[in-house]
Design a protein around this motif. Structure first.
Motif, PDB file in Angstrom:
ATOM      1  N   ALA A 126     -97.794  14.960  42.358  1.00 35.49           N
ATOM      2  CA  ALA A 126     -96.511  14.972  43.042  1.00 35.49           C
ATOM      3  C   ALA A 126     -95.596  13.832  42.611  1.00 35.49           C
ATOM      4  O   ALA A 126     -94.404  13.867  42.894  1.00 35.49           O
ATOM      5  N   ARG A 127     -96.127  12.831  41.963  1.00 36.71           N
ATOM      6  CA  ARG A 127     -95.313  11.661  41.649  1.00 36.71           C
ATOM      7  C   ARG A 127     -94.210  12.007  40.651  1.00 36.71           C
ATOM      8  O   ARG A 127     -94.441  12.607  39.618  1.00 36.71           O
ATOM      9  N   GLY A 128     -92.991  11.603  41.022  1.00 36.67           N
ATOM     10  CA  GLY A 128     -91.855  11.852  40.156  1.00 36.67           C
ATOM     11  C   GLY A 128     -91.304  13.262  40.232  1.00 36.67           C
ATOM     12  O   GLY A 128     -90.282  13.553  39.621  1.00 36.67           O
ATOM     13  N   LYS A 129     -91.963  14.143  40.988  1.00 38.26           N
ATOM     14  CA  LYS A 129     -91.486  15.510  41.168  1.00 38.26           C
ATOM     15  C   LYS A 129     -91.178  15.715  42.643  1.00 38.26           C
ATOM     16  O   LYS A 129     -92.060  15.565  43.489  1.00 38.26           O
ATOM     17  N   VAL A 130     -89.958  16.040  42.951  1.00 37.64           N
ATOM     18  CA  VAL A 130     -89.526  16.163  44.337  1.00 37.64           C
ATOM     19  C   VAL A 130     -89.186  17.625  44.628  1.00 37.64           C
ATOM     20  O   VAL A 130     -88.378  18.235  43.926  1.00 37.64           O
ATOM     21  N   ILE A 131     -89.821  18.160  45.658  1.00 40.29           N
ATOM     22  CA  ILE A 131     -89.575  19.551  46.059  1.00 40.29           C
ATOM     23  C   ILE A 131     -88.328  19.610  46.929  1.00 40.29           C
ATOM     24  O   ILE A 131     -88.211  18.899  47.924  1.00 40.29           O
ATOM     25  N   ILE A 132     -87.395  20.474  46.544  1.00 37.47           N
ATOM     26  CA  ILE A 132     -86.252  20.786  47.399  1.00 37.47           C
ATOM     27  C   ILE A 132     -86.519  22.126  48.068  1.00 37.47           C
ATOM     28  O   ILE A 132     -86.741  23.140  47.395  1.00 37.47           O
ATOM     29  N   THR A 133     -86.527  22.121  49.394  1.00 43.12           N
ATOM     30  CA  THR A 133     -86.534  23.355  50.177  1.00 43.12           C
ATOM     31  C   THR A 133     -85.119  23.615  50.653  1.00 43.12           C
ATOM     32  O   THR A 133     -84.417  22.687  51.063  1.00 43.12           O
ATOM     33  N   CYS A 134     -84.700  24.874  50.612  1.00 47.13           N
ATOM     34  CA  CYS A 134     -83.390  25.230  51.156  1.00 47.13           C
ATOM     35  C   CYS A 134     -83.573  26.216  52.300  1.00 47.13           C
ATOM     36  O   CYS A 134     -84.149  27.293  52.120  1.00 47.13           O
ATOM     37  N   ALA A 135     -83.102  25.815  53.492  1.00 52.47           N
ATOM     38  CA  ALA A 135     -83.144  26.662  54.687  1.00 52.47           C
ATOM     39  C   ALA A 135     -81.785  27.349  54.812  1.00 52.47           C
ATOM     40  O   ALA A 135     -80.793  26.722  55.194  1.00 52.47           O
ATOM     41  N   VAL A 136     -81.748  28.628  54.506  1.00 54.83           N
ATOM     42  CA  VAL A 136     -80.499  29.302  54.162  1.00 54.83           C
ATOM     43  C   VAL A 136     -79.599  29.602  55.356  1.00 54.83           C
ATOM     44  O   VAL A 136     -78.375  29.484  55.252  1.00 54.83           O
ATOM     45  N   THR A 137     -80.159  30.003  56.503  1.00 54.97           N
ATOM     46  CA  THR A 137     -79.277  30.366  57.622  1.00 54.97           C
ATOM     47  C   THR A 137     -79.792  29.948  58.990  1.00 54.97           C
ATOM     48  O   THR A 137     -79.027  29.517  59.833  1.00 54.97           O
ATOM     49  N   GLY A 138     -81.089  30.055  59.264  1.00 51.46           N
ATOM     50  CA  GLY A 138     -81.641  29.577  60.519  1.00 51.46           C
ATOM     51  C   GLY A 138     -81.196  30.365  61.732  1.00 51.46           C
ATOM     52  O   GLY A 138     -80.680  31.479  61.627  1.00 51.46           O
ATOM     53  N   ALA A 139     -81.387  29.744  62.913  1.00 50.74           N
ATOM     54  CA  ALA A 139     -81.041  30.385  64.179  1.00 50.74           C
ATOM     55  C   ALA A 139     -80.276  29.442  65.101  1.00 50.74           C
ATOM     56  O   ALA A 139     -80.052  29.765  66.258  1.00 50.74           O
ATOM     57  N   ILE A 140     -79.871  28.279  64.591  1.00 52.43           N
ATOM     58  CA  ILE A 140     -79.193  27.284  65.418  1.00 52.43           C
ATOM     59  C   ILE A 140     -77.685  27.469  65.376  1.00 52.43           C
ATOM     60  O   ILE A 140     -77.023  27.601  66.402  1.00 52.43           O
ATOM     61  N   HIS A 141     -77.127  27.460  64.188  1.00 47.13           N
ATOM     62  CA  HIS A 141     -75.678  27.554  64.051  1.00 47.13           C
ATOM     63  C   HIS A 141     -75.197  28.978  64.296  1.00 47.13           C
ATOM     64  O   HIS A 141     -75.898  29.940  63.979  1.00 47.13           O
ATOM     65  N   THR A 142     -74.017  29.094  64.851  1.00 48.10           N
ATOM     66  CA  THR A 142     -73.450  30.398  65.173  1.00 48.10           C
ATOM     67  C   THR A 142     -72.261  30.682  64.253  1.00 48.10           C
ATOM     68  O   THR A 142     -71.696  29.758  63.654  1.00 48.10           O
ATOM     69  N   PRO A 143     -71.860  31.944  64.126  1.00 50.05           N
ATOM     70  CA  PRO A 143     -70.823  32.294  63.154  1.00 50.05           C
ATOM     71  C   PRO A 143     -69.506  31.554  63.330  1.00 50.05           C
ATOM     72  O   PRO A 143     -68.810  31.294  62.338  1.00 50.05           O
ATOM     73  N   THR A 144     -69.158  31.184  64.562  1.00 52.65           N
ATOM     74  CA  THR A 144     -67.903  30.465  64.786  1.00 52.65           C
ATOM     75  C   THR A 144     -67.892  29.112  64.092  1.00 52.65           C
ATOM     76  O   THR A 144     -66.831  28.623  63.676  1.00 52.65           O
ATOM     77  N   MET A 145     -69.054  28.518  63.915  1.00 55.61           N
ATOM     78  CA  MET A 145     -69.132  27.142  63.434  1.00 55.61           C
ATOM     79  C   MET A 145     -68.773  26.997  61.971  1.00 55.61           C
ATOM     80  O   MET A 145     -68.350  25.924  61.535  1.00 55.61           O
ATOM     81  N   SER A 146     -68.973  28.039  61.193  1.00 57.21           N
ATOM     82  CA  SER A 146     -68.635  27.978  59.764  1.00 57.21           C
ATOM     83  C   SER A 146     -68.455  29.382  59.203  1.00 57.21           C
ATOM     84  O   SER A 146     -69.316  30.242  59.419  1.00 57.21           O
ATOM     85  N   PRO A 147     -67.368  29.613  58.463  1.00 58.40           N
ATOM     86  CA  PRO A 147     -67.190  30.916  57.810  1.00 58.40           C
ATOM     87  C   PRO A 147     -68.154  31.118  56.647  1.00 58.40           C
ATOM     88  O   PRO A 147     -68.256  32.227  56.118  1.00 58.40           O
ATOM     89  N   TYR A 148     -68.863  30.058  56.270  1.00 52.68           N
ATOM     90  CA  TYR A 148     -69.755  30.133  55.112  1.00 52.68           C
ATOM     91  C   TYR A 148     -71.208  30.394  55.510  1.00 52.68           C
ATOM     92  O   TYR A 148     -72.069  30.533  54.639  1.00 52.68           O
ATOM     93  N   LEU A 149     -71.489  30.475  56.806  1.00 55.89           N
ATOM     94  CA  LEU A 149     -72.850  30.737  57.267  1.00 55.89           C
ATOM     95  C   LEU A 149     -73.252  32.162  56.898  1.00 55.89           C
ATOM     96  O   LEU A 149     -72.608  33.118  57.324  1.00 55.89           O
TER      97      LEU A 149
END
Length: 320
Positions: A13-36
């Motif tokens: 793992a040294r020197g290699k960093v994993i990026i996870t992307c959480a794409v939409t979830g269940a917290i934010h609602t459509p009003t909060m961002s047009p890009y959700l």
């Protein structure tokens, strides 16, 4: 699990960093961002673009395409999972958290059916406050949004020992490994308890969550305390990652990378790409995370490197 003084971070793992992307979830609602992303098309295209930008793991939720409300039915996931798999080599991580309003039997169904390489698993119950977000908006696009937020004044996100056992029993025989989401220090001890019982096997992928109302805060000492505790409990048997909610996302990401950890970004966790600037895509946040990693002289892990680091079964062994 017995406490140990060994330090985390195997040589792979040294020197290699994993990026996870959480794409939409269940917290934010459509009003909060047009890009959700809400529709299957949006979720699929956002996930693929995030992978192209450098995300090795894609953490996915589903939503009702008409209203944006969280939808944990397998049918909702089936509308985009095959397309994401065809469009990228990234490892796919299906939520078992769903929404705090859902029962565990509902939350686990997509992971049980589709047998992903990774599934999220919340490691303890917490108060889950989103109600303070409702005051930031005068009007909402959909009728469900404001009551959904306001009701969290009296909401406990239940993740009992029995619930955790149920998810483990349902998914582990499928070869699915877990992103253990730890919202507070006690959740690390809960994970150690399951390790002592032999119900979870290393390497543990520990996702420390900072900044949700009801969980641990976002102060640098909170981040350091979570890392120290995980080091003491799990030694070299875990891989650490962080997510910072809201405006703390990139600051906490930078601290994690500097401490040898991994990073999770995405519109599930934060809608922002700088002070007062809404992120226009998940990929935009991945690019910012990548700049932090490379600026520290480290490299972003590829999907196959992430699979090796986390001992994942491979994208050819899923059921979608």
């Amino acid at each position: 699990m017995k406490e140990t003084s060994r330090k985390s971070g195997a040589s792979a793992a040294r020197g290699k960093v994993i990026i996870t992307c959480a794409v939409t979830g269940a917290i934010h609602t459509p009003t909060m961002s047009p890009y959700l992303p809400i529709t299957p098309d949006q979720i699929a295209s956002e996930a693929i673009a995030a992978a192209e930008a450098g995300a090795a793991i894609l953490h996915l939720h589903a939503r009702d395409p008409e209203t944006g409300k969280p939808d944990q039915t397998p049918e909702a996931f089936a509308r985009f999972l095959p397309r994401v798999k065809q469009g990228t080599d990234a490892a796919i991580n299906i939520t078992t958290g769903g929404s705090p309003y859902m029962k565990v039997e509902e939350r686990v169904r997509p992971a049980a059916q589709f047998k992903p390489e990774v599934a999220s698993l919340n490691m303890g119950s917490i108060n889950f406050g989103l109600y303070h977000l409702a005051d930031k908006y005068e009007t909402f696009k959909f009728d469900w949004e404001k009551p959904h937020l306001e009701a969290t004044r009296d909401l406990v996100f239940r993740n009992s020992f029995k619930d955790i056992e149920y998810i483990l029993a349902t998914c582990y025989d499928n070869g699915t490994r877990f992103e253990f989401e730890c919202y507070d220090i006690a959740h690390l001890y809960n994970l150690a308890h399951f390790a002592d019982r032999g119900l979870v096997k290393p390497p543990f992928f520990v996702q420390s969550v900072f900044g949700l109302l009801g969980g641990i805060g976002t102060h640098p000492e909170d981040v350091a305390h979570m890392k120290r505790t995980a080091d003491r409990l799990f030694g070299d048997q875990f891989r650490w990652s962080v997510l910072g909610a809201g405006a703390s996302q990139l600051r906490i990401a930078a601290q994690s990378a500097a401490l040898g950890g991994n990073i999770r970004v995405g519109l599930e966790d934060s809608l922002w790409a700088g002070k007062g600037k809404l992120a226009k895509s998940n990929a935009e946040q991945v690019v910012l995370a990548r700049k932090i990693i490379e600026g520290l002289g480290m490299e972003v892990a590829t999907p196959d490197e992430a699979r090796e680091i986390l001992s994942l079964k491979g994208g050819d062994k899923v059921a979608f």
